[in-house]
Design a protein around this motif. Structure first.
Motif, PDB file in Angstrom:
ATOM      1  N   GLY A  38       0.814  -1.214   0.000  1.00 32.62           N
ATOM      2  CA  GLY A  38       0.000   0.000   0.000  1.00 32.62           C
ATOM      3  C   GLY A  38       0.844   1.258   0.000  1.00 32.62           C
ATOM      4  O   GLY A  38       0.519   2.247  -0.669  1.00 32.62           O
ATOM      5  N   ASP A  66      -2.635  -2.047  -8.856  1.00 31.58           N
ATOM      6  CA  ASP A  66      -3.685  -1.851  -7.847  1.00 31.58           C
ATOM      7  C   ASP A  66      -4.794  -2.892  -7.999  1.00 31.58           C
ATOM      8  O   ASP A  66      -5.255  -3.466  -7.014  1.00 31.58           O
ATOM      9  CB  ASP A  66      -4.295  -0.458  -7.966  1.00 31.58           C
ATOM     10  N   THR A  70      -5.676  -5.686  -5.240  1.00 34.71           N
ATOM     11  CA  THR A  70      -7.032  -5.670  -4.688  1.00 34.71           C
ATOM     12  C   THR A  70      -7.745  -6.991  -4.941  1.00 34.71           C
ATOM     13  O   THR A  70      -8.331  -7.578  -4.024  1.00 34.71           O
ATOM     14  CB  THR A  70      -7.836  -4.503  -5.299  1.00 34.71           C
ATOM     15  N   PHE A 129      -7.500  -0.121   1.514  1.00 33.20           N
ATOM     16  CA  PHE A 129      -6.237  -0.716   1.941  1.00 33.20           C
ATOM     17  C   PHE A 129      -6.180  -0.855   3.468  1.00 33.20           C
ATOM     18  O   PHE A 129      -5.645  -1.834   3.986  1.00 33.20           O
ATOM     19  CB  PHE A 129      -5.050   0.070   1.404  1.00 33.20           C
TER      20      PHE A 129
END
Length: 179
Positions: A38, A66, A70, A129
């Motif tokens: 993160g 990302d 995720t 996050f």
């Protein structure tokens, strides 16, 4: 290759040890690895802008990294039971929005329209996050689990709203008459 691009690639590489730590039951290590990933998300953009190293490769890889992080995290949280039952709804909202916005960004780029990241989307990513760090501790982590799930719902609400904003802008840009 710029430092910012290396940081982005580092975020992608961290997915595998994060997954291994989480699945092996090393929750603290998993949380640290996710937190590190993160931080690279914030730091790569900062470094690129500060050093004037914004590149097409970095701009392409950053959102892909990302989405990979995720998607992997949510899949792992479902597998470990940290996300379960009705909490699958915010996880699904987040995954579907990631796919939608990725496709819209690609479509609008072909038309010369950019969909830049908004401030609210940055808040969404931070909430998401943060939720993921707490969810690393698993379903039996008491208050940490509750905090993670609450943050997941908050992130999903922000995800839905920012997804709507991006979609509205993209649809307007893509439905203009061609001259």
């Amino acid at each position: 290759m710029t430092l910012a691009t290396w940081l982005t690639l580092g975020r992608i590489v961290l997915i595998v040890p994060f997954a291994a730590a989480l699945l092996a039951g090393f929750e603290v290590l998993a949380a640290i690895l996710f937190l590190l990933a993160g931080i690279t998300d914030w730091f790569d953009g900062y470094v690129a802008r500060k050093r004037g190293e914004v590149s097409p490769l970095g701009a392409t890889l950053d959102p892909v990294a990302d989405k990979m992080l995720t998607g992997a995290a949510l899949l792992l949280f479902v597998a470990t039971g940290a996300v379960f039952g009705w909490h699958l709804v915010p996880a699904l909202v987040i995954i579907l929005r990631e796919a939608l916005i990725g496709g819209l960004r690609e479509a609008t780029a072909g038309e010369g329209v950019k969909l830049p990241v908004t401030y609210l989307a940055k808040i969404k990513t931070t909430a998401q996050f943060a939720a993921f760090v707490f969810l690393c501790f698993g379903p039996d982590a008491g208050i940490l689990s509750v905090i993670g799930l609450v943050l997941l719902w908050i992130a999903a609400a922000l995800t839905f709203w920012t997804g709507y904003q991006y979609t509205d802008k993209a649809v307007r840009a893509l439905t203009l008459p061609i001259e």
